[in-house]
Each structure stands twice: as C-alpha cells, then as structure tokens.
Design a protein around this motif. Structure first.
Motif, PDB file in Angstrom:
ATOM      1  N   LYS A  80      18.677   7.004   0.281  1.00 33.08           N
ATOM      2  CA  LYS A  80      17.933   7.275  -0.845  1.00 33.08           C
ATOM      3  C   LYS A  80      16.999   5.936  -1.086  1.00 33.08           C
ATOM      4  O   LYS A  80      17.492   4.526  -0.591  1.00 33.08           O
ATOM      5  CB  LYS A  80      18.314   8.016  -2.286  1.00 33.08           C
ATOM      6  CG  LYS A  80      17.921   8.142  -3.061  1.00 33.08           C
ATOM      7  CD  LYS A  80      18.524   8.083  -4.048  1.00 33.08           C
ATOM      8  CE  LYS A  80      17.208   8.935  -4.962  1.00 33.08           C
ATOM      9  NZ  LYS A  80      17.966   9.594  -6.406  1.00 33.08           N
ATOM     10  N   GLY A  81      15.921   5.752  -1.078  1.00 29.62           N
ATOM     11  CA  GLY A  81      14.896   4.669  -0.850  1.00 29.62           C
ATOM     12  C   GLY A  81      14.091   4.708  -0.638  1.00 29.62           C
ATOM     13  O   GLY A  81      12.855   5.495   0.645  1.00 29.62           O
ATOM     14  N   PRO A  82      12.278   4.061  -0.950  1.00 27.09           N
ATOM     15  CA  PRO A  82      11.322   3.951  -0.482  1.00 27.09           C
ATOM     16  C   PRO A  82      11.457   3.800   1.735  1.00 27.09           C
ATOM     17  O   PRO A  82      12.156   3.203   1.673  1.00 27.09           O
ATOM     18  CB  PRO A  82      10.986   2.827  -1.197  1.00 27.09           C
ATOM     19  CG  PRO A  82      11.810   1.736  -1.221  1.00 27.09           C
ATOM     20  CD  PRO A  82      12.873   2.565  -1.583  1.00 27.09           C
ATOM     21  N   SER A  83      10.134   4.307   1.884  1.00 26.28           N
ATOM     22  CA  SER A  83      10.415   4.459   2.873  1.00 26.28           C
ATOM     23  C   SER A  83       8.382   3.930   3.373  1.00 26.28           C
ATOM     24  O   SER A  83       8.131   3.571   4.680  1.00 26.28           O
ATOM     25  CB  SER A  83      10.513   5.968   3.994  1.00 26.28           C
ATOM     26  OG  SER A  83       9.323   6.309   3.206  1.00 26.28           O
ATOM     27  N   VAL A  84       7.887   4.737   2.483  1.00 25.14           N
ATOM     28  CA  VAL A  84       5.764   4.105   2.830  1.00 25.14           C
ATOM     29  C   VAL A  84       5.740   3.647   1.388  1.00 25.14           C
ATOM     30  O   VAL A  84       5.585   4.570   0.733  1.00 25.14           O
ATOM     31  CB  VAL A  84       5.927   5.014   4.237  1.00 25.14           C
ATOM     32  CG1 VAL A  84       4.833   5.833   3.649  1.00 25.14           C
ATOM     33  CG2 VAL A  84       4.353   4.410   4.531  1.00 25.14           C
ATOM     34  N   LEU A  85       4.192   2.970   1.705  1.00 28.09           N
ATOM     35  CA  LEU A  85       3.923   3.160   0.590  1.00 28.09           C
ATOM     36  C   LEU A  85       2.220   3.154   0.976  1.00 28.09           C
ATOM     37  O   LEU A  85       1.853   2.447   2.171  1.00 28.09           O
ATOM     38  CB  LEU A  85       3.393   0.985   0.262  1.00 28.09           C
ATOM     39  CG  LEU A  85       4.588   0.734  -0.129  1.00 28.09           C
ATOM     40  CD1 LEU A  85       4.706  -0.818  -0.445  1.00 28.09           C
ATOM     41  CD2 LEU A  85       6.202   1.147  -1.304  1.00 28.09           C
ATOM     42  N   VAL A  86       1.704   3.937   0.313  1.00 28.42           N
ATOM     43  CA  VAL A  86      -0.105   4.546   0.736  1.00 28.42           C
ATOM     44  C   VAL A  86      -0.768   3.475  -0.477  1.00 28.42           C
ATOM     45  O   VAL A  86      -0.293   3.425  -1.833  1.00 28.42           O
ATOM     46  CB  VAL A  86      -0.397   5.489   0.404  1.00 28.42           C
ATOM     47  CG1 VAL A  86      -1.337   6.388   1.112  1.00 28.42           C
ATOM     48  CG2 VAL A  86       1.069   6.735   1.332  1.00 28.42           C
ATOM     49  N   ARG A  87      -1.678   2.801  -0.245  1.00 25.55           N
ATOM     50  CA  ARG A  87      -2.460   2.194  -1.201  1.00 25.55           C
ATOM     51  C   ARG A  87      -4.454   2.909  -1.078  1.00 25.55           C
ATOM     52  O   ARG A  87      -4.787   2.610   0.090  1.00 25.55           O
ATOM     53  CB  ARG A  87      -3.048   0.862  -1.263  1.00 25.55           C
ATOM     54  CG  ARG A  87      -3.472   0.178  -1.572  1.00 25.55           C
ATOM     55  CD  ARG A  87      -3.907  -1.488  -1.276  1.00 25.55           C
ATOM     56  NE  ARG A  87      -4.406  -2.185  -1.981  1.00 25.55           N
ATOM     57  CZ  ARG A  87      -5.780  -2.221  -2.006  1.00 25.55           C
ATOM     58  NH1 ARG A  87      -6.098  -1.985  -1.754  1.00 25.55           N
ATOM     59  NH2 ARG A  87      -6.624  -3.301  -3.275  1.00 25.55           N
ATOM     60  N   ASP A  88      -4.663   3.234  -1.983  1.00 20.69           N
ATOM     61  CA  ASP A  88      -6.092   3.961  -2.519  1.00 20.69           C
ATOM     62  C   ASP A  88      -7.198   2.610  -2.570  1.00 20.69           C
ATOM     63  O   ASP A  88      -6.817   1.654  -2.211  1.00 20.69           O
ATOM     64  CB  ASP A  88      -6.428   4.997  -3.096  1.00 20.69           C
ATOM     65  CG  ASP A  88      -6.060   4.500  -4.385  1.00 20.69           C
ATOM     66  OD1 ASP A  88      -6.493   3.655  -4.723  1.00 20.69           O
ATOM     67  OD2 ASP A  88      -5.747   5.779  -5.091  1.00 20.69           O
TER      68      ASP A  88
END
Length: 704
Positions: free
Chosen positions: A441-449
């Motif tokens: 469990k944990g973050p895998s990717v960030l998406v910035r708009d």
C-alpha cells in the motif's frame, strides 16, 4: 490590434501573384493533373473551429502560454517547418514576403482570419508543383543523361540551411536532390531502367496527389502549427481524421499492428503493437521507413511522398489477407536506400496475445545453480467490457502478473525480471495496481493539472505478491504507464531498473469535440512519488545498456517543443535504502562482464560507427566516391560482425547478406531475440546482475 482589410487584401495579392503556370506533365493515366488553387479557400466551419481551438488552448492546455507576438513568432516558425521542412521549396524572396506576418498570427487567429495561412500554403503548393514539373522534365531526358563524375556534394540535412536565393538556385537544388535520389537507388542495386521507371511513376503519383489537395488539408496543417507550439502531443484532427482516429494512429488493431507517422516524404514506423503481425515478424523495427506497399502477390506500389492516410488505406485490409511492405531499415546509414521486403498477414490483435507471459532462465555461477523468473509485460491492458459488466474473471495486466508470480515462486525462483521493453503503456489504473504487487500500500504516481492541483494515485490493496529480488528491464520504447511503474520501483528502492533511458512521455491528453473536427490537447503531467517528472528525460536506469537507438531520433526529447522535465514536492512514502549502496558494485561487475561479452562489445562499436555516419554533413554526388564511402561502411560493418562471430566461435562471413544478423530487427535495442538464434544477451545479463545482487546481499547480511 488586427490588420486592416485593405492591408490584408494587398498583402494576399502579393503572396499569391507568383506567375507560376499550371502543370503540363501528364499523370500515370495520361491525364494532366491540374492544381486548382481557386477552390482552396477557408470555410465558415473552419473559421469557427479555429476560434474554438484558440480558446480551448488558452484556457485549458497544461502549458499556459499567452497568445501574443512572441507566440505568433513561434507559430510562424512551426508553420514554415510544416510547409518546407528541408527548405527546398521556398526562395529567400518568398520568406521575405512571409516575414511580414511573423508577429501577426496572434491577431489573425484571435479574429478567426485564416486567409494568410491559406495564402502561404497556396504558395507552397505552387512551388511543389514547380518542383514536380521540373523533376519530370529532367527524368524525361533520361536518368542516364545525369552526370555523376563531378565534385558536387549535397547537404544531408537542410533544416537549418539558408533558403535558396531565387528560382534558379531552387532548380539547381532540385537537380542535386534528383541526382542524389538516383544515386541512392543505384547503390541499392537498381539498374538504370528500373530507376527511370520507378522515379517517373513516383513523381507522376506525387503530381496527381498534389492536385487532390483539399481546403481541409490546408486548414489542418495551419491550425496544427498553432497546436504544436503548445506541445507535440497537442493536435487538431479534421472530421475525417477524427472519425478514423484509431486507423490513423495505430491502423486499428486489425491490420499489421504498427503506429505510423509522416516523416518528410516517408511513412515511418513509430512503434509496433505487442503481439501484432509486424512485431511477430521480427523483421520490422521503430524508425523503419515504408516506401512500398503491395497486396498479396500484387505489384509493389511506391508510396514515397504519399499522405499518411493514403498509405494507411493501402496497408489496412480484411483479416487473413496478406500485405507486403518494402522498407528501408532504421539501421541503414543515411545514404543507404537498400530495402527489405516484409510479408505480413493482417489479423486482429487479441487481448490474450498481448497478455503477460513467463519463462525461467537457468544459470550456473561458481558451481551454484540459479533460477531467474522472467515476466514479459507487452502492455498495461484490461478487459474493460468484462470489468464493467462485473465479470469476476476479467483479464488485466495485474491479475495475470499476480498469477505468474505465484506460479514462478512455486518453482523456487531466486529472483524476478519484469521485462517492459517496447511496452508503450496503456491503462493508468493497471500501472498503479501493478506497482502495488511489489510495494504494497502506498502512492504510486502524482498527476498535476494546469491549475497546479496534484492528485495522488495509489493502490488501496495492502500486502505484496512478491517481496524477493526484482529487476525491471526497460528501453527507449518503454513509455507512459511503463515509466510510471519503473519510476515507482526505483523511488521505493524496491528493485533495480536496468536498460536504457525510457521514452519520456509524462503527459496526459484529452480529446475535445469541436464544431468541425476534434482537438487532442495536453491537460496534465505525471510525476513520480519523489516529485520527479517522467516527462522528457524518462526514467534513467540504475544500470545502463548500450542501444543502437541512441543514433535514432526516438523519444520525447527528440520532439519539437516537448514539455520540460521538472519537479514538484514529493509525497510521503517509505523507501527501502538497502539497495542504493550496492548499485556501484553492481555496475562494476556488469561492466567487467560487458567488456568480455561479444554482444555488448559489438553494440558499442556499432553505435560509434552509426554516429560517425550520421555526423556527416554532406554526401558526394560523384558515383565513384559514393560507392567508395558505402564500401568503407560495409567493410567496417563486416569487420565488427566477424569480430563478434569469432568471439562466439561462429563461422565468419565473407560478405554481408540478407540473412546476416545485422539485418535482423530483433538485434535493435529491446528487440526480442529469435528463439532459433539463441538467447537475448540483454535479458541474460539482467539475470546475471540479479545474481550479483543476491551475492552482495548475502555478504551484507553475513557482515552484519
């Protein structure tokens, strides 16, 4: 601030009054092609579509750019590259006429005024018509009348060259280009009669297609000069191209399975669809150029100079039918027009054909047996139809890899290699869930708009499917979702990333319907959990392999106006710091092995040879000198191949031939080894690196 109607009208008259006559050469059917310039006028629908495009880009594109004089100048330069990429159609006087509009495009676009863009394109059509008429007249005199004994040479890449001074200079350049074309065909083994026949047909077909230019072609080209100033993945599609989007971009999945794009007068392969006919053939590779298409056993049709959509129509066909392609391999030096013919059977690519699959590599290191499991992941797929209807047995990358991991662990493997070479991406959801199989469990990717808001994507499922030694092998064609997964593995310290720097596509696109056509534009950007972008630079491996693609323009960084690499603040995540200190020792061991490995030695030498060939600025138009240059290249190539064969204990070659491994697309970086030709040296070396890791970890554990 807009142009007055009077000024605009007078300028347009100046742009259009060239005094160029209509074509007089006949087409292949005996009918003279007529370039009807009067019909090439912008429509009201196109004007509205241009206004909608301007507004969408200003408000919603990730790259917030002001539509001002500075942007106008960039649109001008982009449009000139679209119209005359090799600076072989316009004269310096043409450019002086056009320069009056360098800082006017912003005003014209805001007003929905397409007249100047159409006028500039019209002149390009006139110049292209002139060039074809000139070429056909020259060919009518006979290829054998051309002189190849002088000291003339031709500039290979004219992208930054000076514009020809006048029409006389243009004709001198055209004559050089035709001589170069003839020479290339001569060196490729064609006789004079065959060259004469081929070029006469080629220019007749180009003449015919030029006369078929539509208003829609001009509008799409012009509005894309604006769109692609924002970034290379932003694109306007005409109603026809929008309707056939799958066909234009990937030939749909029922065809040969290849993504194509236009490259000056050629149709270039961008990537191969996993498990498609092209990929299975092992005879095609990215950056190969298609110059001919034939149906079954029919006559090969020369497609140099054809529009992409027309080439696609020829290549597509009913499932089970056959098509033959004549291609110039990407591995050829710039002056080598030697071709290979590839026969393919069209078929639909099924999900199960693209599914992940496993194998086991066996090693004996210092008397100890090792078993390394390999899972090849061609793409990040999911059966959306089955998933949406609630089918509990729907197929997906994550589900298949989870099953394969379980099976491999039952076989007592010592480590896992996840092979993402040539994986162009796919489902973002699958990239996130696959990451969860290895990190929990944990973050895998960030998406910035475009507004700067950041969304964190993670796998909500706790627990891992495999916690042992892991290596991810990538290459230049690993893109998008592949880069997200590889970046997460690297940031978490969960495993080694090995191979080549990846493609570098870290942007997200959306398609917006317009009143006339569609606009695909970039609205977000991917970032790793460490805050690093995957855009432009890609994922840089912990241990790098040599690649013949280093000498080919492939990857995000090679695209004009690609968005830059940057960083944003990292999100909280727990990284394993035990792996990083071991990487320098792993690199030393790998390099020591590579120095003794004939495949690695050969690849490095071949890269150097390719670079030397591509660094040349000019090619001689003297046949004797050109043949001497080609023989020198082939001799050096043969020497490299025989050095490799000698080290492997194989029979030496006396000359290069069609069966030579150098002509095998599978030897391009990341190309799968043909099972009949032995193991994949890069995959085998990755197994060796994993074994090194196991040994070093045991040493660390023993010391502690």
């Amino acid at each position: 601030m807009t142009l007055s109607n009077t000024l605009r009208k007078s300028c347009l008259i100046a742009l259009l009054c060239l005094g160029v006559g209509t074509a007089v050469a006949e087409g292949t059917d005996g009918v003279t092609p007529v370039l009807d310039l009067e019909s090439l006028q912008p429509t009201r629908e196109q004007m509205i579509a241009s206004l909608n495009t301007v507004e969408l880009l200003r408000r919603h594109h990730y790259n917030r750019i002001r539509l001002d004089d500075a942007l106008s100048s960039e649109v001008f330069d982009t449009y000139m590259r679209h119209l005359d990429p090799q600076r072989s159609l316009f004269t310096a006087a043409d450019i002086r006429d056009f320069e009056a509009y360098r800082h006017k495009f912003d005003d014209l676009l805001l007003a929905g005024d397409l007249s100047v863009g159409f006028a500039m394109h019209t002149r390009q059509l006139q110049r292209a018509d002139q060039r074809i008429v000139y070429a056909r007249r020259l060919l009518k005199e006979g290829v054998d009348k051309l002189d190849f004994t002088g000291d003339q040479s031709i500039l290979i890449d004219r992208e930054e060259a000076e514009w020809p001074a006048d029409e006389q200079a243009l004709q001198a350049l055209w004559r050089q280009q035709i001589k170069d074309e003839v020479l290339r065909l001569k060196l490729a083994g064609r006789d004079t009669d065959a060259i004469q026949d081929l070029l006469e047909k080629r220019y007749a077909n180009q003449h015919k297609r030029l006369s078929q230019t539509r208003s829609e072609d001009i509008f799409q080209n012009y509005i894309n000069a604006l769109a692609q100033v924002y970034d290379p993945h932003t694109q306007y599609m005409s109603p026809e191209n929008a309707e056939n989007f799958d066909i234009n971009m990937s030939l749909s999945l029922e065809g040969i399975g290849a993504v194509l794009q236009s490259d000056n007068d050629y149709t270039k392969i961008v990537r191969l669809v996993p498990a498609g006919p092209a990929e299975k053939s092992k005879q095609l590779a990215p950056a190969d150029r298609i110059i001919g298409v034939a149906q079954g056993k029919g006559e090969m049709v020369d497609v140099v100079g054809w529009r992409l959509d027309e080439v696609v129509k020829l290549i597509r066909g009913p499932k089970g039918s056959s098509v033959r392609l004549e291609v110039i391999p990407a591995s050829n030096p710039p002056s080598d027009m030697t071709t290979r013919e590839v026969a393919l059977v069209r078929e639909a690519v099924k999900l199960e054909d693209q599914a992940a699959k496993s194998s086991v590599l066996e090693f004996n290191e210092q008397g100890k047996e090792y078993r390394i499991g390999v899972i090849e992941v061609p793409g990040f797929y999911i059966d959306f139809k089955a998933y949406r209807r609630g089918d509990p047995d729907y197929r997906s990358t994550t589900r298949d890899v989870r099953r394969l991991l379980s099976e491999l662990q039952e076989e007592n493997i010592d480590g896992i290699v996840l092979d993402l070479r040539n994986n162009g991406g796919g489902s973002l959801q699958e990239a996130t869930e696959l990451t969860g199989l290895f990190i929990g469990k944990g973050p895998s990717v960030l998406v910035r708009d475009a507004r700067g808001d950041v969304q964190v994507l993670d796998d909500p499922n706790a627990g891992v499917a495999y916690s042992g030694p892991l290596a991810v092998i990538v290459n230049k064609l690993s893109a998008s979702a592949s880069e997200i997964f590889a970046g997460a593995v690297q940031d978490y310290g969960r495993g080694l990333v090995i191979g080549e720097a990846t493609f570098g596509k870290g942007t997200v696109q959306s398609i917006q319907p317009l009143n006339h056509g569609e606009l695909k534009f970039t609205l977000a950007k991917f970032y790793r959990v460490s805050g690093k972008s995957t855009q432009n630079r890609g994922v840089v491996p912990d241990i790098t392999y040599p690649s013949l693609l280093e000498t080919v323009d492939i990857g995000e960084s090679s695209l004009p106006r690609a968005l830059p690499w940057d960083t944003i603040p990292a999100v909280p995540y727990r990284a394993d710091t035990m792996l990083s200190p071991l990487i320098p020792q792993l690199i030393d061991r790998h390099q020591a092995r590579a120095a003794r490995d004939p495949e690695f030695v050969y690849t490095l030498a071949r890269i150097d040879l390719n670079k030397a060939m591509q660094e040349r600025e000019y090619l001689p138009l003297n046949e004797e000198k050109r043949r001497a240059e080609q023989k020198e290249f082939e001799d050096r190539l043969l020497a490299l191949e025989n050095a490799r064969r000698k080290a492997l204990g194989e029979e030496l070659l006396t000359e290069l031939d069609k069966d030579d491994p150098l002509e095998d697309a599978s030897l391009l970086p990341g190309g799968e080894a043909d099972e009949d030709k032995g193991e994949d040296p890069f995959l085998a070396e990755t197994g060796h690196i994993l074994i090194d890791l196991l040994e070093l970890q045991r040493q660390v554990a023993s010391a502690s």
